[in-house]
Design a protein around this motif. Structure first.
Motif, short mmCIF file in Angstrom:
data_model
loop_
_atom_site.label_atom_id
_atom_site.label_comp_id
_atom_site.label_asym_id
_atom_site.label_seq_id
_atom_site.Cartn_x
_atom_site.Cartn_y
_atom_site.Cartn_z
N UNK A 55 0.84 -1.19 0.00
CA UNK A 55 0.00 0.00 0.00
C UNK A 55 0.88 1.24 0.00
N UNK A 56 0.54 2.18 -0.86
CA UNK A 56 1.24 3.45 -0.89
C UNK A 56 0.92 4.23 0.38
N UNK A 57 1.84 5.07 0.81
CA UNK A 57 1.60 5.90 1.99
C UNK A 57 2.07 7.33 1.71
N UNK A 61 4.31 8.89 -1.48
CA UNK A 61 3.72 9.89 -2.37
C UNK A 61 4.58 11.15 -2.39
N UNK A 62 4.93 11.64 -1.23
CA UNK A 62 5.65 12.91 -1.15
C UNK A 62 7.10 12.81 -1.62
N UNK A 63 7.69 11.63 -1.57
CA UNK A 63 9.08 11.50 -2.01
C UNK A 63 9.20 11.25 -3.52
N UNK A 81 -4.38 10.90 1.89
CA UNK A 81 -3.15 10.47 2.56
C UNK A 81 -2.11 11.57 2.60
N UNK A 82 -2.03 12.34 1.52
CA UNK A 82 -1.01 13.37 1.37
C UNK A 82 -1.65 14.62 0.77
N UNK A 87 1.88 15.99 -7.18
CA UNK A 87 2.54 15.11 -8.15
C UNK A 87 1.66 13.96 -8.62
N UNK A 88 0.37 14.05 -8.38
CA UNK A 88 -0.56 12.96 -8.69
C UNK A 88 -1.17 13.16 -10.08
N UNK A 89 -1.08 12.12 -10.89
CA UNK A 89 -1.61 12.18 -12.25
C UNK A 89 -2.40 10.90 -12.54
N UNK A 90 -3.21 10.95 -13.54
CA UNK A 90 -4.01 9.81 -13.98
C UNK A 90 -3.39 9.25 -15.26
N UNK A 91 -3.19 7.95 -15.32
CA UNK A 91 -2.46 7.34 -16.44
C UNK A 91 -3.08 7.65 -17.80
N UNK A 92 -4.38 7.58 -17.90
CA UNK A 92 -4.99 7.77 -19.22
C UNK A 92 -5.02 9.22 -19.64
#
Length: 137
Positions: A55-57, A61-63, A81-82, A87-92
């Motif tokens: 599981x991501x934490x 995410x932040x690193x 969570x963060x 830095x969060x993106x969607x693959x499609x």
């Protein structure tokens, strides 16, 4: 699946990046890749050994320079969570032929053919992902 496609594609482009795969829940912790996914990846020439689910934490995410999610709800869960993550993106969203916000097909409850569809969707996004990684290096 995306982890192993990205590793091969980035390597083929001469780009070095640390790539990992994680889920937003802990229900599969320690489990290997679904054998159907491994079979499809192998048949398409992607090495895929050694994967164990985790599981991501917030720290992971932040690193990371870039975190790519399969579904919009995964981004929502990671933002919980963060909350400061940008830095969060969607693959499609990296597939120029997809409408922004489109989820990656989830083959889990279907047949092996669903894994072929998922691989095709991942591959369609890879040129954009490679370009993004190149811009970050």
């Amino acid at each position: 699946m995306a982890e192993f496609v990205a590793k091969k594609m980035l390597s083929d482009e001469g780009l070095e990046a640390r790539i990992t795969s994680a889920g937003v829940s802990d229900e599969e912790h320690g489990s290997p890749m679904d054998p159907r996914a491994a079979s499809v990846l192998t048949s398409h020439g992607y090495p895929c050994s050694g994967h164990r689910a985790h599981q991501i934490d917030e720290s992971e995410i932040m690193s990371a320079d870039l975190v790519i999610a399969a579904e919009p709800r995964h981004i929502t869960m990671m933002k919980r969570m963060a909350p400061e993550a940008d830095n969060l993106r969607l693959i499609r969203d990296y597939d120029p032929n997809c409408k922004p916000g489109t989820s990656l097909p989830d083959p889990w409850y279907g047949s092996a053919d669903g894994f072929e569809d998922t691989l095709a969707a991942i591959e369609a996004a890879m040129a954009g992902i490679v370009a993004e990684v190149r811009s970050l290096i």
